[in-house]
Motif scaffolding. Structure first.
Motif, PDB file in Angstrom:
ATOM      1  N   GLN A  51      84.022  48.682 -42.100  1.00 13.62           N
ATOM      2  CA  GLN A  51      83.237  49.849 -41.712  1.00 13.62           C
ATOM      3  C   GLN A  51      83.002  49.901 -40.200  1.00 13.62           C
ATOM      4  OE1 GLN A  51      82.338  52.445 -43.768  1.00 13.62           O
ATOM      5  NE2 GLN A  51      83.761  51.345 -45.107  1.00 13.62           N
ATOM      6  N   ALA A  52      82.830  48.746 -39.569  1.00 11.15           N
ATOM      7  CA  ALA A  52      82.622  48.721 -38.112  1.00 11.15           C
ATOM      8  C   ALA A  52      83.859  49.222 -37.385  1.00 11.15           C
ATOM      9  CB  ALA A  52      82.258  47.310 -37.665  1.00 11.15           C
TER      10      ALA A  52
ATOM     11  N   LEU B  11      81.646  44.762 -43.720  1.00 11.00           N
ATOM     12  CA  LEU B  11      81.112  44.956 -42.369  1.00 11.00           C
ATOM     13  C   LEU B  11      82.229  45.178 -41.358  1.00 11.00           C
ATOM     14  CD1 LEU B  11      78.231  42.300 -42.289  1.00 11.00           C
ATOM     15  CD2 LEU B  11      78.025  44.785 -42.518  1.00 11.00           C
TER      16      LEU B  11
END
Length: 345
Positions: free
Chosen positions: A228-229, A225
């Motif tokens: 990718q963020a 997370l």
């Protein structure tokens, strides 16, 4: 921007021919493969070192810092894939495609063929309603017409889209993965579909296997997370200053190529560090005028292009990174106000 700028028509096309002769005569379209080889080597070595750190740390919550570092390196390779898509690295299409498939599909899990097609359409008609795919990005609205058609929750989002813009960019990486998957599965006419699909599968399997084998399940989920963020935020923050908040042209507007590219683009001032951080995208005007110009030459081309525009009365827009973001957000805020009209809730 003056009405004279937008009133210029295709009979001024010879201006671009004159500028092109100046640029070509200065050797600014000559390829720089050694510079690209050095840049790619630095990024790949950095990625390898980050891999060593990842393995040595093992199952640790400190891996969130590793996730951030990997996001930056992934974005740097995405910039190299962007340059390959414009054939900036080699003259050969095949050689550029090899670099593009490695940087996009294999490393980042993004369909190179799908992205190149979409990006080329943007370059042909930047900031042009009905023709630039980058003006159609749900759930955002970039024109009053788009905002006026929103209803319910979409209208509520658009009303606050300026405040939500940067948080939304954290989903850009996931959006690129999903769009790439749809392209290789459903899109007709995609070249090298099997090769692209195979590389995407290899990326996904390798990425997830490494993360979940080294980390505990909760740590692995957080790593993915965060990675990718930040990847999406970095890419989006690099591309957003280029055109957001600049004039939007009607589909029927026949302004000539030179003015279409210059008037809808924005440069970002900064030194060589900013050049590296933004992948050369801060020279957006020069890049749009000469998409195949190698990234190392953009800095050298800028004074020539700026002087040419000044001599021909063409508005050349350049600002700082913070101001470019502020201008883009101001545009989103203004457009979002159009969704507050009665009946849109």
């Amino acid at each position: 921007m003056s009405e004279t700028d937008l009133g210029a028509r295709s009979d001024r096309g010879s201006d671009y021919a004159d500028l092109s002769r100046l640029v070509r005569g200065a050797g600014l379209l000559d390829r720089r493969p050694r510079r690209y080889a050095a840049r790619m080597t630095v990024v790949l070595v950095g990625l390898a070192l980050m891999g060593v750190v990842f393995v040595r740390l093992g199952s640790s919550w400190w891996q969130t810092a590793t996730a951030a570092g990997v996001a930056v390196l992934f974005a740097q390779l995405a910039f190299l894939g962007h340059d390959a898509g414009h054939r900036q690295i080699f003259r050969s299409r095949r050689a550029n495609d090899v670099i593009g498939f490695v940087c996009a599909n294999l490393v980042n899990g993004i369909s190179y063929g799908w992205w190149v097609d979409k990006h080329n359409r943007h370059h042909a008609h930047p900031n042009t309603e009905g023709r630039d795919p980058d003006l159609v990005v749900a759930p955002l609205s970039f024109t009053p017409g788009q905002a006026a058609t929103q209803r319910g929750l979409r209208a509520l989002f658009v009303r606050h889209q300026a405040a939500l813009f940067f948080p939304l960019l954290m989903l850009e990486g996931l959006h690129l993965h999903a769009a790439s998957f749809r392209a290789v599965v459903f899109r007709r006419g995609l070249r090298r579909r099997r090769a692209e699909a195979g590389l995407l599968v290899l990326h996904s399997a390798g990425y997830l296997a490494v993360v979940f084998l080294v980390l505990s399940v909760p740590q692995a989920i957080v790593f993915v997370l965060v990675n990718q963020a930040l990847f999406g935020l970095y890419l989006g923050s690099s591309f957003a200053p280029n055109h957001k908040g600049m004039p939007i042209l009607a589909a029927a507007d026949d302004v000539d190529y030179l003015r279409r590219q210059v008037l809808t683009s924005r440069n970002v001032r900064g030194g060589r560090l900013l050049d590296a951080l933004l992948g050369g995208l801060n020279y957006q005007i020069e890049h749009h005028l000469f998409p195949s110009m190698p990234r190392p030459n953009l800095r050298r081309a800028q004074p020539l292009v700026r002087q040419f525009c000044t001599e021909h009365g063409i508005t050349y827009h350049e600002t700082t990174l913070i101001q470019s973001w502020a201008q883009g957000l101001a545009h989103l805020r203004t457009v979002g106000a159009g969704s507050t009209r009665p009946g849109n809730d």
